[in-house]
Structure formats: C-alpha cells, structure tokens
Design a protein around this motif. Structure first.
Motif, PDB file in Angstrom:
ATOM      1  N   VAL A  40       0.847  -1.197   0.000  1.00  0.00           N
ATOM      2  CA  VAL A  40       0.000   0.000   0.000  1.00  0.00           C
ATOM      3  C   VAL A  40       0.881   1.245   0.000  1.00  0.00           C
ATOM      4  O   VAL A  40       1.976   1.226   0.564  1.00  0.00           O
ATOM      5  N   GLY A  41       0.411   2.293  -0.663  1.00  0.00           N
ATOM      6  CA  GLY A  41       1.154   3.548  -0.627  1.00  0.00           C
ATOM      7  C   GLY A  41       0.637   4.552  -1.629  1.00  0.00           C
ATOM      8  O   GLY A  41      -0.202   4.240  -2.480  1.00  0.00           O
ATOM      9  N   PRO A  42       1.147   5.782  -1.516  1.00  0.00           N
ATOM     10  CA  PRO A  42       0.732   6.846  -2.428  1.00  0.00           C
ATOM     11  C   PRO A  42       1.519   6.801  -3.732  1.00  0.00           C
ATOM     12  O   PRO A  42       2.642   6.287  -3.776  1.00  0.00           O
ATOM     13  N   PHE A  43       0.920   7.345  -4.785  1.00  0.00           N
ATOM     14  CA  PHE A  43       1.665   7.603  -6.016  1.00  0.00           C
ATOM     15  C   PHE A  43       2.462   8.882  -5.786  1.00  0.00           C
ATOM     16  O   PHE A  43       1.999   9.795  -5.095  1.00  0.00           O
ATOM     17  N   THR A  44       3.644   8.959  -6.346  1.00  0.00           N
ATOM     18  CA  THR A  44       4.499  10.117  -6.106  1.00  0.00           C
ATOM     19  C   THR A  44       4.538  11.095  -7.278  1.00  0.00           C
ATOM     20  O   THR A  44       5.197  12.117  -7.191  1.00  0.00           O
ATOM     21  N   ASP A  45       3.821  10.797  -8.346  1.00  0.00           N
ATOM     22  CA  ASP A  45       3.781  11.724  -9.472  1.00  0.00           C
ATOM     23  C   ASP A  45       2.849  12.890  -9.122  1.00  0.00           C
ATOM     24  O   ASP A  45       2.098  12.826  -8.146  1.00  0.00           O
ATOM     25  N   PRO A  46       2.863  13.957  -9.914  1.00  0.00           N
ATOM     26  CA  PRO A  46       2.044  15.126  -9.593  1.00  0.00           C
ATOM     27  C   PRO A  46       0.535  14.862  -9.528  1.00  0.00           C
ATOM     28  O   PRO A  46      -0.192  15.601  -8.869  1.00  0.00           O
ATOM     29  N   GLY A  47       0.063  13.802 -10.171  1.00  0.00           N
ATOM     30  CA  GLY A  47      -1.368  13.487 -10.146  1.00  0.00           C
ATOM     31  C   GLY A  47      -1.844  12.947  -8.805  1.00  0.00           C
ATOM     32  O   GLY A  47      -3.028  12.974  -8.500  1.00  0.00           O
ATOM     33  N   GLY A  48      -0.911  12.433  -8.008  1.00  0.00           N
ATOM     34  CA  GLY A  48      -1.250  11.927  -6.679  1.00  0.00           C
ATOM     35  C   GLY A  48      -2.093  10.672  -6.731  1.00  0.00           C
ATOM     36  O   GLY A  48      -2.085   9.921  -7.692  1.00  0.00           O
ATOM     37  N   GLY A  49      -2.830  10.437  -5.656  1.00  0.00           N
ATOM     38  CA  GLY A  49      -3.635   9.237  -5.528  1.00  0.00           C
ATOM     39  C   GLY A  49      -2.858   8.161  -4.783  1.00  0.00           C
ATOM     40  O   GLY A  49      -1.765   8.402  -4.263  1.00  0.00           O
ATOM     41  N   ASN A  50      -3.442   6.975  -4.716  1.00  0.00           N
ATOM     42  CA  ASN A  50      -2.812   5.883  -3.982  1.00  0.00           C
ATOM     43  C   ASN A  50      -3.248   4.541  -4.534  1.00  0.00           C
ATOM     44  O   ASN A  50      -4.155   4.470  -5.363  1.00  0.00           O
ATOM     45  N   MET A  51      -2.585   3.494  -4.032  1.00  0.00           N
ATOM     46  CA  MET A  51      -2.934   2.148  -4.457  1.00  0.00           C
ATOM     47  C   MET A  51      -2.636   1.170  -3.328  1.00  0.00           C
ATOM     48  O   MET A  51      -1.681   1.343  -2.581  1.00  0.00           O
ATOM     49  N   ALA A  52      -3.476   0.151  -3.223  1.00  0.00           N
ATOM     50  CA  ALA A  52      -3.241  -0.943  -2.290  1.00  0.00           C
ATOM     51  C   ALA A  52      -3.568  -2.249  -3.001  1.00  0.00           C
ATOM     52  O   ALA A  52      -4.488  -2.298  -3.823  1.00  0.00           O
ATOM     53  N   LEU A  53      -2.815  -3.287  -2.688  1.00  0.00           N
ATOM     54  CA  LEU A  53      -3.080  -4.620  -3.228  1.00  0.00           C
ATOM     55  C   LEU A  53      -3.625  -5.492  -2.110  1.00  0.00           C
ATOM     56  O   LEU A  53      -2.981  -5.656  -1.069  1.00  0.00           O
ATOM     57  N   PHE A  54      -4.810  -6.045  -2.341  1.00  0.00           N
ATOM     58  CA  PHE A  54      -5.507  -6.871  -1.350  1.00  0.00           C
ATOM     59  C   PHE A  54      -5.538  -8.321  -1.791  1.00  0.00           C
ATOM     60  O   PHE A  54      -5.560  -8.628  -2.984  1.00  0.00           O
ATOM     61  N   ARG A  55      -5.625  -9.206  -0.814  1.00  0.00           N
ATOM     62  CA  ARG A  55      -5.694 -10.642  -1.075  1.00  0.00           C
ATOM     63  C   ARG A  55      -7.105 -11.109  -1.431  1.00  0.00           C
ATOM     64  O   ARG A  55      -7.269 -12.172  -2.030  1.00  0.00           O
ATOM     65  N   SER A  56      -8.137 -10.323  -1.084  1.00  0.00           N
ATOM     66  CA  SER A  56      -9.511 -10.721  -1.416  1.00  0.00           C
ATOM     67  C   SER A  56     -10.309  -9.527  -1.921  1.00  0.00           C
ATOM     68  O   SER A  56     -10.051  -8.382  -1.534  1.00  0.00           O
ATOM     69  N   ARG A  57     -11.275  -9.825  -2.777  1.00  0.00           N
ATOM     70  CA  ARG A  57     -12.147  -8.768  -3.282  1.00  0.00           C
ATOM     71  C   ARG A  57     -12.994  -8.189  -2.157  1.00  0.00           C
ATOM     72  O   ARG A  57     -13.225  -6.984  -2.103  1.00  0.00           O
ATOM     73  N   ASP A  58     -13.445  -9.031  -1.230  1.00  0.00           N
ATOM     74  CA  ASP A  58     -14.261  -8.531  -0.118  1.00  0.00           C
ATOM     75  C   ASP A  58     -13.511  -7.477   0.686  1.00  0.00           C
ATOM     76  O   ASP A  58     -14.070  -6.430   1.022  1.00  0.00           O
ATOM     77  N   ALA A  59     -12.250  -7.746   1.006  1.00  0.00           N
ATOM     78  CA  ALA A  59     -11.450  -6.780   1.757  1.00  0.00           C
ATOM     79  C   ALA A  59     -11.244  -5.507   0.943  1.00  0.00           C
ATOM     80  O   ALA A  59     -11.337  -4.392   1.480  1.00  0.00           O
ATOM     81  N   ALA A  60     -10.981  -5.648  -0.348  1.00  0.00           N
ATOM     82  CA  ALA A  60     -10.783  -4.485  -1.220  1.00  0.00           C
ATOM     83  C   ALA A  60     -12.042  -3.620  -1.254  1.00  0.00           C
ATOM     84  O   ALA A  60     -11.967  -2.388  -1.161  1.00  0.00           O
TER      85      ALA A  60
END
Length: 89
Positions: A40-60
């Motif tokens: 999990v973490g933020p994008f560092t480009d000027p557009g920003g945002g974030n991303m996380a990788l989950f093991r299950s769709r329910d958790a996501a």
C-alpha cells in the motif's frame, strides 16, 4: 489473484490530507494486522492518488467504501481491478 484498489486524488492539499491521515492509518492497520494487504502507498507523481493490493475482493471492497480518505473527500473515487501477478503462480 490480487485486487488493486486505486484511489483517484480529489486534489486536496498536503495539509488537508495529513489532517485525515491518522484516521486513515487506524483503518488501514486493521487490514494489515489481518494480513489482507500485500502492499500500500501513495503515487508520487504530480497526479497523486494511492494504491493498495488486497488478497480478497471482499477486503478491497470494504476498504474502498469505508476508508476515511474517501469518506472525508481526499480520494474522489476508488477503482477496484483484478490483478494477476504471473510470478506468484
């Protein structure tokens, strides 16, 4: 298969984001302690945002609906995408 949760920035300032961060961190730590997040973490480009990788769709889906960054307007939208890393198979 993993599930990528991609957050689209709402354009908040760093100060606005950091005001929400403590609530986001408490929420996020629940998923980490249950072993549901691979990364999990933020994008560092000027557009920003974030991303996380989950093991299950329910958790996501639970994360995307209830994250304080989303509920308090720092993230405008979360997209959930199925992600297959062939190197893990």
């Amino acid at each position: 298969m993993l599930f990528a949760v991609i957050g689209i920035s709402a354009g908040k300032t760093r100060d606005e984001i950091m005001a929400i961060y403590p609530r986001h961190k408490v929420f996020l730590d629940q998923f980490i302690s249950r072993g549901e997040i691979v990364g999990v973490g933020p994008f560092t480009d000027p557009g920003g945002g974030n991303m996380a990788l989950f093991r299950s769709r329910d958790a996501a889906e639970e994360f995307a609906k209830n994250d304080p960054f989303y509920l308090e307007g720092a993230v405008k939208e979360y997209q959930i995408k199925d992600w297959g890393d062939n190197m893990l198979d």
